[in-house]
Design a protein around this motif. Structure first.
Motif, PDB file in Angstrom:
ATOM      1  N   UNK A 112      13.440   2.970 -48.668  1.00  0.00           N
ATOM      2  CA  UNK A 112      13.795   3.931 -49.679  1.00  0.00           C
ATOM      3  C   UNK A 112      14.818   2.959 -50.668  1.00  0.00           C
ATOM      4  N   UNK A 113      15.210   1.675 -50.461  1.00  0.00           N
ATOM      5  CA  UNK A 113      16.222   0.951 -51.181  1.00  0.00           C
ATOM      6  C   UNK A 113      15.677  -0.339 -51.654  1.00  0.00           C
ATOM      7  N   UNK A 114      16.298  -0.678 -52.752  1.00  0.00           N
ATOM      8  CA  UNK A 114      16.111  -1.990 -53.291  1.00  0.00           C
ATOM      9  C   UNK A 114      17.254  -2.699 -53.545  1.00  0.00           C
ATOM     10  N   UNK A 115      17.605  -4.093 -53.359  1.00  0.00           N
ATOM     11  CA  UNK A 115      18.575  -4.930 -53.516  1.00  0.00           C
ATOM     12  C   UNK A 115      17.979  -6.125 -54.524  1.00  0.00           C
ATOM     13  N   UNK A 116      18.630  -6.710 -55.395  1.00  0.00           N
ATOM     14  CA  UNK A 116      18.460  -7.755 -56.008  1.00  0.00           C
ATOM     15  C   UNK A 116      19.750  -8.561 -56.397  1.00  0.00           C
ATOM     16  N   UNK A 117      19.811  -9.964 -56.663  1.00  0.00           N
ATOM     17  CA  UNK A 117      20.672 -10.735 -57.088  1.00  0.00           C
ATOM     18  C   UNK A 117      20.898 -10.377 -58.546  1.00  0.00           C
ATOM     19  N   UNK A 118      19.933 -10.048 -59.372  1.00  0.00           N
ATOM     20  CA  UNK A 118      20.147  -9.719 -60.811  1.00  0.00           C
ATOM     21  C   UNK A 118      19.021  -8.926 -61.102  1.00  0.00           C
ATOM     22  N   UNK A 119      19.079  -8.133 -62.263  1.00  0.00           N
ATOM     23  CA  UNK A 119      18.169  -7.393 -62.790  1.00  0.00           C
ATOM     24  C   UNK A 119      17.110  -8.298 -63.380  1.00  0.00           C
ATOM     25  N   UNK A 120      15.813  -7.885 -63.465  1.00  0.00           N
ATOM     26  CA  UNK A 120      15.063  -8.851 -64.108  1.00  0.00           C
ATOM     27  C   UNK A 120      14.068  -8.114 -65.318  1.00  0.00           C
ATOM     28  N   UNK A 121      13.731  -8.600 -66.364  1.00  0.00           N
ATOM     29  CA  UNK A 121      12.961  -7.939 -67.321  1.00  0.00           C
ATOM     30  C   UNK A 121      11.374  -8.583 -67.137  1.00  0.00           C
ATOM     31  N   UNK A 122      11.273  -9.516 -66.504  1.00  0.00           N
ATOM     32  CA  UNK A 122       9.722 -10.382 -66.521  1.00  0.00           C
ATOM     33  C   UNK A 122       8.626  -9.402 -65.926  1.00  0.00           C
ATOM     34  N   UNK A 123       9.090  -8.378 -64.868  1.00  0.00           N
ATOM     35  CA  UNK A 123       7.815  -7.660 -64.335  1.00  0.00           C
ATOM     36  C   UNK A 123       8.541  -6.209 -64.185  1.00  0.00           C
ATOM     37  N   UNK A 124       8.786  -5.560 -65.029  1.00  0.00           N
ATOM     38  CA  UNK A 124       9.645  -4.357 -64.919  1.00  0.00           C
ATOM     39  C   UNK A 124       9.082  -3.210 -64.039  1.00  0.00           C
ATOM     40  N   UNK A 125       7.790  -3.294 -63.843  1.00  0.00           N
ATOM     41  CA  UNK A 125       7.349  -2.269 -62.806  1.00  0.00           C
ATOM     42  C   UNK A 125       7.623  -2.752 -61.333  1.00  0.00           C
ATOM     43  N   UNK A 126       7.378  -4.086 -61.301  1.00  0.00           N
ATOM     44  CA  UNK A 126       7.525  -4.585 -59.899  1.00  0.00           C
ATOM     45  C   UNK A 126       8.877  -5.279 -59.323  1.00  0.00           C
ATOM     46  N   UNK A 127       9.709  -5.756 -60.392  1.00  0.00           N
ATOM     47  CA  UNK A 127      11.149  -6.263 -60.219  1.00  0.00           C
ATOM     48  C   UNK A 127      11.973  -5.328 -60.873  1.00  0.00           C
ATOM     49  N   UNK A 128      13.213  -4.701 -60.244  1.00  0.00           N
ATOM     50  CA  UNK A 128      14.176  -3.720 -61.012  1.00  0.00           C
ATOM     51  C   UNK A 128      14.679  -4.214 -62.271  1.00  0.00           C
ATOM     52  N   UNK A 129      14.548  -3.750 -63.435  1.00  0.00           N
ATOM     53  CA  UNK A 129      15.185  -4.184 -64.553  1.00  0.00           C
ATOM     54  C   UNK A 129      16.716  -3.674 -64.666  1.00  0.00           C
ATOM     55  N   UNK A 130      16.876  -2.817 -63.777  1.00  0.00           N
ATOM     56  CA  UNK A 130      18.443  -2.188 -63.643  1.00  0.00           C
ATOM     57  C   UNK A 130      18.947  -2.000 -62.414  1.00  0.00           C
ATOM     58  N   UNK A 132      21.990  -0.509 -59.867  1.00  0.00           N
ATOM     59  CA  UNK A 132      23.515  -0.028 -59.729  1.00  0.00           C
ATOM     60  C   UNK A 132      24.460  -1.052 -59.012  1.00  0.00           C
ATOM     61  N   UNK A 133      25.509  -0.910 -59.116  1.00  0.00           N
ATOM     62  CA  UNK A 133      26.632  -2.029 -58.144  1.00  0.00           C
ATOM     63  C   UNK A 133      26.267  -2.147 -56.902  1.00  0.00           C
ATOM     64  N   UNK A 134      25.582  -0.901 -56.176  1.00  0.00           N
ATOM     65  CA  UNK A 134      25.353  -0.853 -54.908  1.00  0.00           C
ATOM     66  C   UNK A 134      24.058  -1.498 -54.581  1.00  0.00           C
ATOM     67  N   UNK A 135      23.462  -1.645 -55.606  1.00  0.00           N
ATOM     68  CA  UNK A 135      21.980  -2.364 -55.433  1.00  0.00           C
ATOM     69  C   UNK A 135      22.013  -4.069 -55.436  1.00  0.00           C
ATOM     70  N   UNK A 136      23.109  -4.493 -56.076  1.00  0.00           N
ATOM     71  CA  UNK A 136      23.411  -5.782 -56.046  1.00  0.00           C
ATOM     72  C   UNK A 136      23.435  -6.756 -54.778  1.00  0.00           C
ATOM     73  N   UNK A 137      22.719  -7.495 -54.498  1.00  0.00           N
ATOM     74  CA  UNK A 137      22.324  -8.143 -53.344  1.00  0.00           C
ATOM     75  C   UNK A 137      23.312  -8.934 -52.982  1.00  0.00           C
TER      76      UNK A 137
END
Length: 270
Positions: A112-130, A132-137
């Motif tokens: 149910x959760x996703x975290x990343x070190x940064x948002x990415x516009x490279x693969x918007x469906x697969x990698x989150x492009x936005x 929230x503060x609590x989703x930053x890895x």
């Protein structure tokens, strides 16, 4: 015809080249489900970007995400649900060494959760492009073990990253390189592939191997098609998959190849 498990890869197989379901595919899969067959999505996609496809088809059967690391029935509490986790330590270790390893984006997920070190516009469906503060890895935000990690890297660093992961975590982590134009490495628990989820579902419904029919098009479908009673490669599949498949669809994913094959095989009229 005996009850079958129909195991479906999504991208390049059930979906067309716009990552959409066609009406013909939906109608065919619903007809097979009404006839008593177990229609199951078995995908490398995380649940967050496969849920809408499951809902659009309108099935109530188990689904496999993360190439076999999560098996569950969406929207239900299923006492046979399982996941195969990685460790929080691995994610934070890669995060700490990302610059020297040439890692651009680390995406870490569970059901149910996703975290990343940064948002990415490279693969918007697969990698989150936005994010929230609590989703930053960070060590603070990542409070539990993840199921899967996706690493986008500088291409010249591929072998270096794989070597670093194998040296320290190779006893339980399996790195898999995405095919195609993407410099993406996926980390899942060693020995976890699509066929483990496929057989787990078959066992719950007491479906014999010879009554499992599986469809796919890419490297991550190899084990599943090889293990199924009938492994069917898409017309647009990679040659390696076609070479181990029992059959190949005459038509590709862009022209309802899956739906047409299933209608012919199960003699479904719509």
């Amino acid at each position: 015809m005996d009850q079958h498990l129909i195991a479906l890869d999504l991208d390049g197989t059930t979906l067309n080249n716009q990552s959409k379901l066609t009406n013909e595919t939906i109608i065919t899969l619903r007809a097979l489900a009404r006839d008593g067959h177990i229609v199951s999505i078995i995908t490398g996609r995380p649940y967050r970007i496969a849920k809408h496809i499951y809902d659009e088809i309108g099935i109530k059967t188990p689904m496999v995400n993360f190439n076999g690391a999560l098996t569950h029935i969406p929207h239900e509490h299923w006492d046979k649900e399982y996941d195969v986790e990685l460790t929080r330590e691995l994610a934070l270790d890669l995060l700490a060494h990302r610059k020297e390893l040439g890692i651009k984006t680390i995406t870490v997920e569970n059901k149910h959760h996703v975290w990343a070190n940064q948002a990415s516009n490279d693969l918007p469906e697969f990698l989150p492009n936005k994010l929230r503060d609590d989703q930053i890895l960070t060590a603070t935000n990542l409070t539990s073990n993840p199921i899967a990690m996706t690493i986008k890297y500088e291409p010249e660093h591929q072998e270096e990253i794989i070597k670093a992961v194998n040296e320290k975590y190779g006893d339980f982590v399996e790195p898999r390189v995405w095919g195609g134009p993407y410099n993406i490495l996926e980390l899942i628990h060693r020995g976890t592939h699509k066929e483990s989820g496929m057989f787990y579902i078959a066992k719950q419904y007491q479906i014999d191997r010879q009554n499992i029919i599986a469809f796919g098009d890419e490297h991550n479908d190899l084990e599943m098609l090889d293990a199924a009673g009938r492994g069917v490669a898409m017309h647009n599949a990679i040659p390696e998959l076609k070479s181990i498949a029992n059959d190949v669809t005459p038509i590709d994913n862009e022209h309802n190849g899956l739906a047409k094959y299933l209608r012919d095989y199960f003699k479904v009229t719509i």
